[in-house]
Design a protein around this motif. Structure first.
Motif, PDB file in Angstrom:
ATOM      1  N   ALA A 606     127.439  96.338 -37.401  1.00  0.00           N
ATOM      2  CA  ALA A 606     127.247  97.589 -37.695  1.00  0.00           C
ATOM      3  C   ALA A 606     128.489  98.661 -37.244  1.00  0.00           C
ATOM      4  N   PHE A 607     128.906  98.304 -35.916  1.00  0.00           N
ATOM      5  CA  PHE A 607     130.040  99.086 -35.036  1.00  0.00           C
ATOM      6  C   PHE A 607     131.398  98.702 -35.398  1.00  0.00           C
ATOM      7  N   LEU A 608     131.516  97.267 -35.255  1.00  0.00           N
ATOM      8  CA  LEU A 608     132.683  96.658 -35.453  1.00  0.00           C
ATOM      9  C   LEU A 608     133.596  97.145 -36.266  1.00  0.00           C
ATOM     10  N   PRO A 609     133.207  97.168 -37.691  1.00  0.00           N
ATOM     11  CA  PRO A 609     134.219  97.713 -38.609  1.00  0.00           C
ATOM     12  C   PRO A 609     134.598  99.074 -38.432  1.00  0.00           C
ATOM     13  N   ILE A 610     133.681  99.946 -37.728  1.00  0.00           N
ATOM     14  CA  ILE A 610     134.165 101.403 -37.464  1.00  0.00           C
ATOM     15  C   ILE A 610     135.089 101.482 -36.358  1.00  0.00           C
ATOM     16  N   ALA A 611     135.195 100.509 -35.254  1.00  0.00           N
ATOM     17  CA  ALA A 611     135.921 100.297 -33.956  1.00  0.00           C
ATOM     18  C   ALA A 611     137.370  99.866 -34.682  1.00  0.00           C
ATOM     19  N   ASN A 612     137.408  99.032 -35.745  1.00  0.00           N
ATOM     20  CA  ASN A 612     138.711  98.643 -36.165  1.00  0.00           C
ATOM     21  C   ASN A 612     139.329  99.529 -37.057  1.00  0.00           C
ATOM     22  N   GLN A 613     138.588 100.119 -37.919  1.00  0.00           N
ATOM     23  CA  GLN A 613     139.272 100.990 -38.745  1.00  0.00           C
ATOM     24  C   GLN A 613     139.888 102.237 -37.789  1.00  0.00           C
ATOM     25  N   PHE A 614     139.190 102.707 -36.745  1.00  0.00           N
ATOM     26  CA  PHE A 614     139.618 103.906 -36.319  1.00  0.00           C
ATOM     27  C   PHE A 614     140.475 103.505 -34.805  1.00  0.00           C
ATOM     28  N   SER A 615     140.908 102.298 -34.691  1.00  0.00           N
ATOM     29  CA  SER A 615     141.658 101.974 -33.748  1.00  0.00           C
ATOM     30  C   SER A 615     140.973 101.923 -32.104  1.00  0.00           C
ATOM     31  N   LEU A 616     139.686 101.479 -32.121  1.00  0.00           N
ATOM     32  CA  LEU A 616     138.932 101.478 -31.070  1.00  0.00           C
ATOM     33  C   LEU A 616     138.896 100.250 -30.548  1.00  0.00           C
ATOM     34  N   GLY A 617     139.219  99.218 -31.170  1.00  0.00           N
ATOM     35  CA  GLY A 617     139.069  97.929 -30.933  1.00  0.00           C
ATOM     36  C   GLY A 617     139.285  97.253 -29.512  1.00  0.00           C
ATOM     37  N   LYS A 618     140.513  97.816 -29.335  1.00  0.00           N
ATOM     38  CA  LYS A 618     141.048  97.302 -27.937  1.00  0.00           C
ATOM     39  C   LYS A 618     140.221  97.967 -26.768  1.00  0.00           C
ATOM     40  N   GLN A 619     139.961  99.177 -26.987  1.00  0.00           N
ATOM     41  CA  GLN A 619     139.206 100.003 -25.745  1.00  0.00           C
ATOM     42  C   GLN A 619     137.900  99.147 -25.855  1.00  0.00           C
ATOM     43  N   LEU A 620     137.267  98.887 -27.080  1.00  0.00           N
ATOM     44  CA  LEU A 620     136.181  98.160 -26.893  1.00  0.00           C
ATOM     45  C   LEU A 620     136.050  97.144 -26.174  1.00  0.00           C
ATOM     46  N   ASP A 621     137.135  96.212 -26.527  1.00  0.00           N
ATOM     47  CA  ASP A 621     137.332  94.876 -26.036  1.00  0.00           C
ATOM     48  C   ASP A 621     137.247  95.124 -24.563  1.00  0.00           C
ATOM     49  N   GLN A 622     138.119  95.819 -23.999  1.00  0.00           N
ATOM     50  CA  GLN A 622     138.472  96.210 -22.483  1.00  0.00           C
ATOM     51  C   GLN A 622     137.104  96.283 -21.728  1.00  0.00           C
ATOM     52  N   GLN A 623     136.431  97.380 -22.359  1.00  0.00           N
ATOM     53  CA  GLN A 623     135.191  97.738 -21.494  1.00  0.00           C
ATOM     54  C   GLN A 623     134.246  96.680 -21.512  1.00  0.00           C
ATOM     55  N   ILE A 624     134.013  95.724 -22.515  1.00  0.00           N
ATOM     56  CA  ILE A 624     133.280  94.718 -22.691  1.00  0.00           C
ATOM     57  C   ILE A 624     133.758  93.848 -21.546  1.00  0.00           C
ATOM     58  N   ILE A 625     134.945  93.269 -21.384  1.00  0.00           N
ATOM     59  CA  ILE A 625     135.397  92.281 -20.412  1.00  0.00           C
ATOM     60  C   ILE A 625     135.079  93.034 -19.218  1.00  0.00           C
ATOM     61  N   ARG A 626     135.602  94.131 -18.940  1.00  0.00           N
ATOM     62  CA  ARG A 626     135.548  94.656 -17.488  1.00  0.00           C
ATOM     63  C   ARG A 626     134.028  94.731 -16.997  1.00  0.00           C
ATOM     64  N   LYS A 627     133.077  95.174 -17.843  1.00  0.00           N
ATOM     65  CA  LYS A 627     131.541  95.070 -17.590  1.00  0.00           C
ATOM     66  C   LYS A 627     131.053  93.732 -17.348  1.00  0.00           C
ATOM     67  N   ALA A 628     131.326  92.877 -18.260  1.00  0.00           N
ATOM     68  CA  ALA A 628     130.980  91.569 -17.922  1.00  0.00           C
ATOM     69  C   ALA A 628     131.481  91.013 -16.736  1.00  0.00           C
ATOM     70  N   LEU A 629     132.674  91.122 -16.329  1.00  0.00           N
ATOM     71  CA  LEU A 629     133.230  90.623 -15.037  1.00  0.00           C
ATOM     72  C   LEU A 629     132.596  91.217 -13.726  1.00  0.00           C
ATOM     73  N   ALA A 630     132.382  92.778 -14.057  1.00  0.00           N
ATOM     74  CA  ALA A 630     131.497  93.366 -12.842  1.00  0.00           C
ATOM     75  C   ALA A 630     130.193  92.751 -12.457  1.00  0.00           C
ATOM     76  N   VAL A 631     129.529  92.315 -13.605  1.00  0.00           N
ATOM     77  CA  VAL A 631     128.174  91.782 -13.429  1.00  0.00           C
ATOM     78  C   VAL A 631     128.256  90.480 -13.051  1.00  0.00           C
ATOM     79  N   LEU A 632     129.236  89.709 -13.357  1.00  0.00           N
ATOM     80  CA  LEU A 632     129.266  88.193 -12.869  1.00  0.00           C
ATOM     81  C   LEU A 632     129.828  88.227 -11.349  1.00  0.00           C
ATOM     82  N   ASP A 633     130.808  89.105 -10.938  1.00  0.00           N
ATOM     83  CA  ASP A 633     131.340  89.291  -9.638  1.00  0.00           C
ATOM     84  C   ASP A 633     129.978  89.233  -8.737  1.00  0.00           C
TER      85      ASP A 633
END
Length: 815
Positions: A606-633
């Motif tokens: 539902a939200f990935l097409p919106i993220a890609n269309q409005f150039s938010l994909g990179k910001q979304l990727d980085q927040q996911i990776i950063r938050k996942a590493l914070a949980v794992l650490d």
């Protein structure tokens, strides 16, 4: 400097000729040496090639030996197949290898260079230097106030060498700047500071010359004893600059009066010219104000998808003489109307590409019945096919009928291969006749309900109505075979070429915007040409966009979640299928938090097409990776147990050159080894950007991370990508796993993809394993890992420790 061996490649035998020629090219791309074998191979004598750019021989930009793709293959000691242009005008395939060692006999003779003794001037070289450089020299002795001129000074004033002239008379030629020159001489005498001044001289023959007068102090010890300098004739330079300024002013006037969008870029994609209409449209679209000199890639750095589209569009214009299409200025705003866009290569007098010019006009002004077009504009005058505007109007009616219905079929974008050189060689009349006959051949391969049109130039579009995916792919392949087999005899010349095509599968979930679908098909066609021409690249159409109101709400919700930590992270287990493997293997999944009690989270589809269309994909990727590493650490018990942690990447991250550096900086303080992290690239992105994905793989491997090809099997290109891309893992697409137990053909396809991946040293993962029968088939075929609801449902990432580590420790202690 590099030396290449070029041999003719025979497509009928699949091998290169034994005879080849050696060509040596310097770092600027110019041929500095060719051996005596170049004439039978290339048609040129060696002396004809020396000094020419290598681009004089290649057929297109993608055949450039210095292109990134070619450099990568040469670095691996692999040969390259390119298309070259013979002196007689025909094109042929060439097998090129790189020779790093240069024979000693080919090395230039050594010569010693020494500094000339200024005390022993050459009386013959000084006049030659002055005559060639349009300059003269002068000297003023302080002790006797005597001025001496060289012959060049007299020549600048149209005086006979040695004419009797005083200093005051010489100053009279300076046209109103006598006092300024006197002041500069006095300052130089007093302070020793050099000077330079541009003068407008009126010579003895009443001719105007623009001269740059320079001078400096010469000292003996600490005392100034002489003044010396030069006078350089810059008349030609000034005249050219004045003409350039007049031309620029004329161009600005013409551009200001033109209502079309007009812009020009140089080969580095720097903006050289634009009119107010293009500037306003660009500012409206991207909320940026372009200026002459700005780089288009830098301007669009925050819009990754648009940056890729615009860059490929302009680069294609640099490669071709004329490129014409009809499309929106940008895909990010579906409210923009389509523009009939024409891009033309700009060349200098030597035929070198110096840029490209874009002229775009609102396509509505060319619609049937608009302006002076009248009803006749509904038919292409060359082929008799419907025009682009009529095709889009009909296509829009099929996609958005008055009564609710679900369209199904395929949109085929066809581009003829190498039609431009064929048209130039045979003439426009022959090219038009060829297109007319070819249109009839293509129409014979379509059904009554299909719709064929000529878009522009050498491009066509075909709507395959009510076709399944397999039927559409089969029809597209038959059509390309018919085009390749068609040979047109024109006054004893045989005209024949091939075509490349992009096929978009359209169903009930597809976008209902004709322009967007046509743009997607055009991109796939461009990918097919880049992959070697004479082939079809297919993909499923992007999903249908919601209403404009829902669109804005979803975008606002996504932006709110990114700004206020509204991402919910889940994980799903990957289980070993073929053999037991110790440790945990997970893939990180993301959801958006929602206030809806029935649906507390928003799913990615539902939200990935919106993220890609409005150039938010990179910001979304980085927040996911950063938050996942914070949980794992925060879970030290997982440091040695976690063996795989996968993240999906958007197209924006894949194309981001700094992504690997960002990952390296993020992982530096983490207790987890980099090799457990894997970044998954979708197959559709890898098919469109294979070179960029290969570079990303190398960069992430240097960090220590892995890369996976996700969605493999979605198109036939997957088999090639699985074998050639430097990825570590190949994840099968869900379409490969559906109905796997009862479909023998599907089993063969899965097994083939698995064997290709295994032979290339890659692991395979079967996704969407939903039942025991599918798991059993995956195990029988030798798949390494499995993923799906049958093996484990997604769960919150925070619950990973209690479910996988703590419970096992308790069980072991009780035992």
């Amino acid at each position: 400097m590099k030396e290449y061996c070029i041999r003719r490649y025979r497509s009928d035998t699949g091998a290169a000729d034994s005879q080849g020629t050696l060509i040596r090219i310097d770092d600027s791309g110019r041929i500095v040496h060719a051996d005596h074998h170049c004439e039978p191979v290339l048609g040129y004598h060696a002396s004809e090639l020396e000094g020419r750019p290598i681009m004089h021989l290649v057929a297109a930009q993608q055949d450039d030996l210095f292109a990134p793709t070619q450099r990568l293959r040469f670095a691996k000691d692999q040969p390259v197949l390119i298309t070259l242009r013979h002196k007689d005008g025909f094109f042929f395939g060439a097998h090129v290898t790189l020779h790093f060692q240069v024979r000693d006999t080919d090395k230039p003779a050594s010569a010693h260079i020494a500094l000339r003794d200024p005390a022993q001037p050459d009386p013959h070289s000084q006049p030659l230097i002055e005559l060639t450089g349009n300059l003269g020299s002068w000297e003023l002795a302080i002790h006797n106030n005597r001025v001496t001129w060289s012959a060049g000074m007299y020549r600048l004033l149209d005086l006979r060498a040695g004419s009797d002239i005083t200093a005051e008379q010489a100053l009279s030629y300076c046209a109103g700047k006598q006092e300024r020159v006197r002041a500069l001489f006095r300052r130089c005498l007093r302070t020793g500071r050099p000077f330079s001044i541009d003068l407008k001289l009126l010579t003895a023959r009443q001719r105007t010359r623009h001269v740059r007068l320079t001078g400096q102090a010469l000292k003996s010890g600490k005392r100034v004893t002489r003044l010396a300098g030069t006078a350089v004739d810059r008349t030609r330079v000034v005249q050219l600059d004045q003409r350039r300024r007049a031309t620029d002013q004329l161009l600005k006037t013409v551009l200001a009066a033109n209502q079309d969008l007009v812009a020009a870029l140089d080969p580095q994609l720097n903006l050289t010219h634009m009119n107010a209409a293009w500037e306003q449209q660009f500012s409206t679209t991207f909320k940026l104000t372009p200026r002459v000199g700005d780089n288009l890639g830098t301007l669009l750095s925050s819009f990754a998808s648009e940056q890729g589209l615009q860059t490929r569009l302009w680069q294609q214009a640099m490669e071709r003489v004329v490129f014409q299409a009809e499309m929106p200025l940008a895909r990010r705003s579906r409210l923009l109307q389509g523009h009939e866009t024409r891009l033309t290569t700009l060349q200098d007098l030597e035929g070198n590409t110096i840029g490209a010019l874009l002229i775009a006009r609102d396509a509505r002004s060319h619609s049937p019945g608009a302006g002076q077009g009248g009803p006749h504009s509904a038919q292409d005058p060359v082929t008799g096919l419907p025009t682009r505007s009529q095709f889009l109007a009909h296509f829009d009616g099929l996609l958005n009928p008055p009564a609710p219905s679900t369209p199904q079929g395929g949109l085929l974008f066809i581009g003829l291969d190498n039609f431009t050189p064929l048209n130039i060689a045979a003439g426009n009349a022959a090219g038009d006749r060829y297109l007319r006959e070819l249109a009839a051949i293509m129409a014979a391969h379509t059904n009554r309900t299909d719709l064929l049109t000529r878009l522009a130039g050498d491009t066509f579009a075909l709507w395959l109505d009510n076709h399944s995916d397999m039927e559409a792919r089969r029809t597209a392949q038959h059509l390309l075979e018919a085009i390749a087999a068609f040979a047109f005899d024109w006054q004893g010349k045989l005209l024949q070429t091939t075509a490349s095509a992009g096929l978009v599968f359209v169903d009930g979930n597809a976008s209902r915007a004709p322009e967007q679908l046509l743009s997607e098909a055009a991109e796939l066609c461009h990918t097919a040409k880049s992959a070697g021409r004479n082939r079809v690249h297919a993909d499923r159409a992007s999903q249908r966009l919601p209403s404009e109101r829902d669109h804005r709400q979803q975008l606002a919700h996504l932006q709110h979640c990114l700004d206020h930590d509204g991402l919910i992270l889940h994980y799903q287990m990957l289980r070993p299928v073929a053999s037991a493997t110790w440790g945990d293997h997970i893939e990180i999944l993301a959801r958006l938090a929602d206030n809806d009690a029935d649906n507390p989270s928003v799913q990615p589809e539902a939200f990935l097409p919106i993220a890609n269309q409005f150039s938010l994909g990179k910001q979304l990727d980085q927040q996911i990776i950063r938050k996942a590493l914070a949980v794992l650490d925060e879970q030290p018990l997982l440091v040695h147990r976690l063996k795989y942690c996968g993240f999906n990447l958007s197209q924006a991250s894949v194309l981001d050159e700094g992504f690997a550096d960002w990952v390296q900086a993020l992982l530096a303080p983490s207790p987890f080894a980099p090799d457990i992290f894997c970044f998954e690239v979708n197959e559709s992105v890898a098919a469109r950007y294979p070179d960029e994905v290969a570079i990303l793989c190398d960069s992430l491997h240097a960090v220590g991370c892995k890369v996976a090809l996700d969605g493999a099997g979605a198109s036939v290109e997957s088999y090639h990508l699985a074998g050639t891309l430097p990825v570590d893992i190949v994840k099968l697409d869900h379409s490969m796993m559906q109905q796997l137990p009862g479909n023998p053909v599907q089993q063969v396809m899965v097994e083939a993809l698995h064997k290709i991946s295994t032979a290339a040293g890659k692991l395979t993962v079967a996704t969407f394993i939903e039942d025991e029968d599918t798991l059993r088939q995956a195990r029988r075929l030798g798949i390494h890992f499995g993923q799906g609801f049958h093996l484990g449902s997604p769960a919150p990432l925070a619950s990973l420790i209690p479910q996988t580590v703590t419970s096992r420790l308790q069980t072991e202690s009780e035992g």
